[in-house]
Design a protein around this motif. Structure first.
Motif, PDB file in Angstrom:
ATOM      1  N   LYS A 197      10.708  11.278 -12.250  1.00  0.00           N
ATOM      2  CA  LYS A 197      11.348   9.954 -12.184  1.00  0.00           C
ATOM      3  C   LYS A 197      12.669   9.972 -11.414  1.00  0.00           C
ATOM      4  CE  LYS A 197       9.168   8.439 -16.494  1.00  0.00           C
ATOM      5  NZ  LYS A 197       8.031   7.858 -15.754  1.00  0.00           N
ATOM      6  N   LYS A 198      12.711  10.786 -10.356  1.00  0.00           N
ATOM      7  CA  LYS A 198      13.873  10.798  -9.467  1.00  0.00           C
ATOM      8  C   LYS A 198      13.677   9.843  -8.295  1.00  0.00           C
ATOM      9  CE  LYS A 198      16.964  12.968  -9.880  1.00  0.00           C
ATOM     10  NZ  LYS A 198      18.203  12.669 -10.638  1.00  0.00           N
ATOM     11  N   PHE A 199      12.456   9.383  -8.113  1.00  0.00           N
ATOM     12  CA  PHE A 199      12.132   8.535  -6.968  1.00  0.00           C
ATOM     13  C   PHE A 199      11.117   7.489  -7.392  1.00  0.00           C
ATOM     14  CE2 PHE A 199       9.921   8.509  -2.537  1.00  0.00           C
ATOM     15  CZ  PHE A 199      10.588   7.339  -2.184  1.00  0.00           C
TER      16      PHE A 199
ATOM     17  N   ASN B 219       3.616  17.507   0.066  1.00  0.00           N
ATOM     18  CA  ASN B 219       2.921  16.768  -0.989  1.00  0.00           C
ATOM     19  C   ASN B 219       3.448  17.109  -2.382  1.00  0.00           C
ATOM     20  OD1 ASN B 219       1.362  15.809   1.108  1.00  0.00           O
ATOM     21  ND2 ASN B 219      -0.400  17.101   0.657  1.00  0.00           N
ATOM     22  N   GLU B 220       3.618  18.422  -2.640  1.00  0.00           N
ATOM     23  CA  GLU B 220       4.045  18.852  -3.971  1.00  0.00           C
ATOM     24  C   GLU B 220       5.454  18.361  -4.292  1.00  0.00           C
ATOM     25  OE1 GLU B 220       0.771  21.151  -2.466  1.00  0.00           O
ATOM     26  OE2 GLU B 220       2.779  20.797  -1.616  1.00  0.00           O
ATOM     27  N   GLU B 221       6.306  18.298  -3.273  1.00  0.00           N
ATOM     28  CA  GLU B 221       7.676  17.828  -3.499  1.00  0.00           C
ATOM     29  C   GLU B 221       7.693  16.347  -3.861  1.00  0.00           C
ATOM     30  OE1 GLU B 221      10.119  20.940  -0.606  1.00  0.00           O
ATOM     31  OE2 GLU B 221       9.866  18.854   0.007  1.00  0.00           O
ATOM     32  N   LEU B 222       6.877  15.555  -3.184  1.00  0.00           N
ATOM     33  CA  LEU B 222       6.797  14.137  -3.519  1.00  0.00           C
ATOM     34  C   LEU B 222       6.271  13.956  -4.934  1.00  0.00           C
ATOM     35  CD1 LEU B 222       7.006  11.145  -2.748  1.00  0.00           C
ATOM     36  CD2 LEU B 222       4.696  11.299  -1.794  1.00  0.00           C
ATOM     37  N   SER B 223       5.207  14.655  -5.277  1.00  0.00           N
ATOM     38  CA  SER B 223       4.641  14.547  -6.622  1.00  0.00           C
ATOM     39  C   SER B 223       5.664  14.947  -7.689  1.00  0.00           C
ATOM     40  CB  SER B 223       3.400  15.436  -6.745  1.00  0.00           C
ATOM     41  OG  SER B 223       2.390  15.017  -5.863  1.00  0.00           O
ATOM     42  N   ASP B 224       6.445  15.985  -7.384  1.00  0.00           N
ATOM     43  CA  ASP B 224       7.417  16.483  -8.353  1.00  0.00           C
ATOM     44  C   ASP B 224       8.522  15.472  -8.623  1.00  0.00           C
ATOM     45  OD1 ASP B 224       8.544  18.797  -9.930  1.00  0.00           O
ATOM     46  OD2 ASP B 224      10.201  18.465  -8.524  1.00  0.00           O
ATOM     47  N   ILE B 225       9.096  14.902  -7.564  1.00  0.00           N
ATOM     48  CA  ILE B 225      10.206  13.958  -7.791  1.00  0.00           C
ATOM     49  C   ILE B 225       9.715  12.653  -8.401  1.00  0.00           C
ATOM     50  CG2 ILE B 225      11.724  14.961  -6.029  1.00  0.00           C
ATOM     51  CD1 ILE B 225      10.841  12.786  -4.112  1.00  0.00           C
ATOM     52  N   ILE B 226       8.475  12.278  -8.107  1.00  0.00           N
ATOM     53  CA  ILE B 226       7.907  11.092  -8.762  1.00  0.00           C
ATOM     54  C   ILE B 226       7.681  11.398 -10.233  1.00  0.00           C
ATOM     55  CG2 ILE B 226       5.856   9.632  -8.933  1.00  0.00           C
ATOM     56  CD1 ILE B 226       7.604   8.822  -6.629  1.00  0.00           C
TER      57      ILE B 226
ATOM     58  N   LYS C 184       0.835  -1.201   0.000  1.00  0.00           N
ATOM     59  CA  LYS C 184       0.000   0.000   0.000  1.00  0.00           C
ATOM     60  C   LYS C 184       0.870   1.251   0.000  1.00  0.00           C
ATOM     61  CE  LYS C 184      -3.646   2.393   2.585  1.00  0.00           C
ATOM     62  NZ  LYS C 184      -4.521   2.359   3.793  1.00  0.00           N
ATOM     63  N   ARG C 185       1.925   1.232   0.833  1.00  0.00           N
ATOM     64  CA  ARG C 185       2.838   2.379   0.867  1.00  0.00           C
ATOM     65  C   ARG C 185       3.519   2.571  -0.474  1.00  0.00           C
ATOM     66  NH1 ARG C 185       6.438   2.169   6.445  1.00  0.00           N
ATOM     67  NH2 ARG C 185       4.837   2.940   7.897  1.00  0.00           N
ATOM     68  N   VAL C 186       3.994   1.487  -1.043  1.00  0.00           N
ATOM     69  CA  VAL C 186       4.703   1.543  -2.323  1.00  0.00           C
ATOM     70  C   VAL C 186       3.800   2.121  -3.402  1.00  0.00           C
ATOM     71  CG1 VAL C 186       5.668   0.108  -4.162  1.00  0.00           C
ATOM     72  CG2 VAL C 186       6.360  -0.269  -1.779  1.00  0.00           C
ATOM     73  N   ASP C 187       2.564   1.639  -3.453  1.00  0.00           N
ATOM     74  CA  ASP C 187       1.623   2.121  -4.464  1.00  0.00           C
ATOM     75  C   ASP C 187       1.324   3.608  -4.278  1.00  0.00           C
ATOM     76  OD1 ASP C 187       1.523  -0.405  -5.536  1.00  0.00           O
ATOM     77  OD2 ASP C 187      -0.365  -0.960  -4.548  1.00  0.00           O
ATOM     78  N   MET C 188       1.209   4.037  -3.031  1.00  0.00           N
ATOM     79  CA  MET C 188       0.928   5.451  -2.774  1.00  0.00           C
ATOM     80  C   MET C 188       2.104   6.328  -3.199  1.00  0.00           C
ATOM     81  SD  MET C 188      -1.070   5.335   0.914  1.00  0.00           S
ATOM     82  CE  MET C 188      -1.398   7.107   0.958  1.00  0.00           C
ATOM     83  N   VAL C 189       3.314   5.890  -2.874  1.00  0.00           N
ATOM     84  CA  VAL C 189       4.501   6.661  -3.270  1.00  0.00           C
ATOM     85  C   VAL C 189       4.575   6.780  -4.781  1.00  0.00           C
ATOM     86  CG1 VAL C 189       7.024   6.615  -3.377  1.00  0.00           C
ATOM     87  CG2 VAL C 189       5.874   6.194  -1.205  1.00  0.00           C
ATOM     88  N   ASN C 190       4.407   5.671  -5.476  1.00  0.00           N
ATOM     89  CA  ASN C 190       4.506   5.691  -6.940  1.00  0.00           C
ATOM     90  C   ASN C 190       3.401   6.512  -7.589  1.00  0.00           C
ATOM     91  OD1 ASN C 190       6.868   4.159  -7.090  1.00  0.00           O
ATOM     92  ND2 ASN C 190       5.751   2.217  -7.037  1.00  0.00           N
ATOM     93  N   ALA C 191       2.303   6.685  -6.863  1.00  0.00           N
ATOM     94  CA  ALA C 191       1.215   7.538  -7.362  1.00  0.00           C
ATOM     95  C   ALA C 191       1.399   8.990  -6.933  1.00  0.00           C
ATOM     96  CB  ALA C 191      -0.128   6.999  -6.876  1.00  0.00           C
ATOM     97  N   GLY C 192       2.482   9.261  -6.196  1.00  0.00           N
ATOM     98  CA  GLY C 192       2.731  10.616  -5.728  1.00  0.00           C
ATOM     99  C   GLY C 192       1.841  11.037  -4.584  1.00  0.00           C
ATOM    100  N   ILE C 193       1.305  10.056  -3.866  1.00  0.00           N
ATOM    101  CA  ILE C 193       0.400  10.334  -2.742  1.00  0.00           C
ATOM    102  C   ILE C 193       1.181  10.252  -1.433  1.00  0.00           C
ATOM    103  CG2 ILE C 193      -1.688   9.622  -1.537  1.00  0.00           C
ATOM    104  CD1 ILE C 193      -2.609   8.333  -4.182  1.00  0.00           C
ATOM    105  N   ASN C 194       1.192  11.332  -0.692  1.00  0.00           N
ATOM    106  CA  ASN C 194       1.952  11.403   0.558  1.00  0.00           C
ATOM    107  C   ASN C 194       1.137  10.900   1.745  1.00  0.00           C
ATOM    108  OD1 ASN C 194       3.915  12.153   2.493  1.00  0.00           O
ATOM    109  ND2 ASN C 194       2.873  14.091   2.810  1.00  0.00           N
ATOM    110  N   TYR C 195       1.808  10.239   2.703  1.00  0.00           N
ATOM    111  CA  TYR C 195       1.136   9.773   3.907  1.00  0.00           C
ATOM    112  C   TYR C 195       1.933  10.112   5.171  1.00  0.00           C
ATOM    113  CZ  TYR C 195       4.410   6.007   2.763  1.00  0.00           C
ATOM    114  OH  TYR C 195       5.533   5.299   2.415  1.00  0.00           O
ATOM    115  N   ILE C 196       2.963  10.947   5.032  1.00  0.00           N
ATOM    116  CA  ILE C 196       3.785  11.363   6.163  1.00  0.00           C
ATOM    117  C   ILE C 196       3.699  12.877   6.308  1.00  0.00           C
ATOM    118  CG2 ILE C 196       6.121  11.471   7.108  1.00  0.00           C
ATOM    119  CD1 ILE C 196       5.021   8.661   7.133  1.00  0.00           C
ATOM    120  N   GLY C 197       3.392  13.344   7.520  1.00  0.00           N
ATOM    121  CA  GLY C 197       3.176  14.761   7.739  1.00  0.00           C
ATOM    122  C   GLY C 197       4.366  15.642   7.424  1.00  0.00           C
ATOM    123  N   ASP C 198       5.588  15.117   7.612  1.00  0.00           N
ATOM    124  CA  ASP C 198       6.779  15.933   7.408  1.00  0.00           C
ATOM    125  C   ASP C 198       7.222  16.008   5.951  1.00  0.00           C
ATOM    126  OD1 ASP C 198       6.778  16.417  10.057  1.00  0.00           O
ATOM    127  OD2 ASP C 198       8.546  15.237  10.560  1.00  0.00           O
TER     128      ASP C 198
END
Length: 443
Positions: free
Chosen positions: A81-83, A71-78, A54-68
């Motif tokens: 294709k940096k992450f 969101n936009e930074e995770l979406s950007d690096i995904i 579930k975590r892996v799928d969320m990360v690859n979809a650019g969906i954040n689940y950690i408060g720190d």
């Protein structure tokens, strides 16, 4: 800076400094995901590993689940294709450096459970290749890196400091802290050899803004992390014991602490509460008490602090019972509303939350328990499911007692006090609130 002389070390260092290194992070939780994001933002290609699909799928979809994590930074690096994240450990064969950021809980006997570290290390060992850097970040007892991780990796026939590089660098994550985060918090690094230390330090220098502080060994780095949280554990225990004594003496402990805090030297304020929460402060000192037995030493002060802090949820319920009794109401059958169940304010983290222990004691007393927490919509304890209720004027007025167990800043405590019958504040949230009717009581 130290010197890297070996051919493999020099090659790896060049890849790290040129950002050509592929970096892995094992464990995408509160420590691993923010670290992986920072490494990707720094320009590395990052592969995150986690056993939870579930975590892996969320990360690859650019969906954040950690408060720190932003969101936009995770979406950007995904998106760039940096992450990428995966449950397939075979991808470790592609990485040049990998950080282990897995849980290290205590078992039911209060002994360290390093099974996640061991299983992660074994997966890495299966794909270990010459010139690879491994850094353990999971908080653990002194000696884990050299006594547990290193032997597993060397079962491959490769040698630490010669064929691969191994270090310990303790995570320093404070969920909800708006000033210090993964990027700007100073980092301690201790390698098995000087070259191990320098290569690991180089990786962090290229990623983080905080100072990189090198120590002589993994054991020093492991011990310093335990000291950090044991220091806090013991001082919080002192504040809690002062709170218990001040209550008996009819003294406001919060006023006492405020007065002591005016001293510009020799005093650092710590505050009482309903107990300790989070993954670090309630747990880390027990790693040391367990390890100390190997050296025939009894860590009396640490264990006593643990006893005091562990008593606080029970003390809170005892106090609530007396307060209700003074208002001619039994705790048995009383409507008890808890404000906040997260272990600290303004986060969605329930780990080791003292509010859960307060609830368990309230259940034993057969109270009718409700809670409101805008960050925790629901949870289960003792096979009973709880859901956060809307904080309305009617709910407040119908509660026999309101216990503030987490002081979330989004709650209007003056409004709560104005409409409540009885408020027991364990967090100091009402210190500046007008209480003209004398219905607010502090821990």
């Amino acid at each position: 800076m130290g010197v890297v002389n070996s051919k493999l070390g020099s090659k790896l260092l060049e890849k790290i400094n040129s950002k050509r290194a592929i970096v892995g992070v094992v464990g995408l939780g509160y420590v691993g995901l923010p670290l992986a994001v920072e490494k990707a933002k720094a320009g590395y290609h990052v592969i995150g590993f986690d056993v939870q699909k579930k975590r892996v799928d969320m990360v690859n979809a650019g969906i954040n689940y950690i408060g720190d994590v932003v969101n936009e930074e995770l979406s950007d690096i995904i998106g760039h294709k940096k992450f990428e994240a995966t449950t397939d450990y075979d991808y470790i064969g592609r990485v040049d450096a990998v950080a282990i950021c897995v849980p290290t809980p205590l078992d039911k006997y209060q002994q360290p459970d390093v099974s996640y570290v061991i299983s992660s290390t074994r997966e890495i060992a299966k794909r270990l290749h010459p010139g690879m850097l491994i850094v353990l970040e999971s908080t653990t007892y002194p000696g884990t890196t050299e006594e547990v991780v290193k032997p597993i990796l060397e079962e491959t026939g490769l040698r630490c400091g010669k064929d691969f590089f191994l270090a310990f660098s303790p995570e320093r994550v404070d969920p909800g802290n708006r000033h210090y985060n993964t990027k700007n918090t100073p980092k301690v690094v201790g390698g098995c050899t000087e070259e191990c230390t320098e290569i690991a330090a180089a990786m962090y220098r290229n990623v983080l803004e905080g100072e990189i502080f090198k120590v002589s060994s993994p054991r020093v780095a492991e011990m310093e992390k335990i000291l950090e949280n044991t220091f806090r554990n013991i001082n919080i225990a002192l504040a809690n014991e002062m709170a218990v004594l001040c209550n008996k003496m009819g003294i406001d402990v919060w006023e006492v602490i405020d007065a002591a805090s005016t001293k510009p030297y020799g005093f650092m304020p710590f505050y009482p509460g309903p107990g300790l929460g989070g993954h670090c402060i309630p747990i880390d000192p027990f790693y040391l008490t367990w390890k100390a037995r190997e050296y025939d030493y009894h860590t009396r002060l640490i264990e006593l602090a643990g006893e005091i802090n562990n008593y606080m949820p029970e003390f809170v319920v005892e106090r609530a019972m007396k307060l209700l009794n003074d208002h001619k109401k039994a705790l048995n059958g009383a409507r008890v509303l808890l404000l906040g169940v997260a272990y600290k304010n303004d986060i969605d983290d329930l780990r080791e939350s003292p509010a859960l222990k307060v609830i368990a004691h309230l259940e034993e007393a057969h109270a009718n328990i409700y809670y409101h927490d805008p960050y925790i919509p629901n949870f289960t304890i003792n096979n009973r499911e709880y859901s956060s209720i809307e904080l309305t004027e009617e709910v407040i007025k119908n509660s026999d007692i309101i216990i503030i167990t987490t002081a979330h800043n989004c709650i209007d405590y003056q409004w709560v006090v104005d409409n409540a019958k009885l408020v027991f504040d364990t967090r100091g949230a009402t210190r500046d609130i007008a209480d003209n009717e004398g219905k607010v009581f502090k821990i």
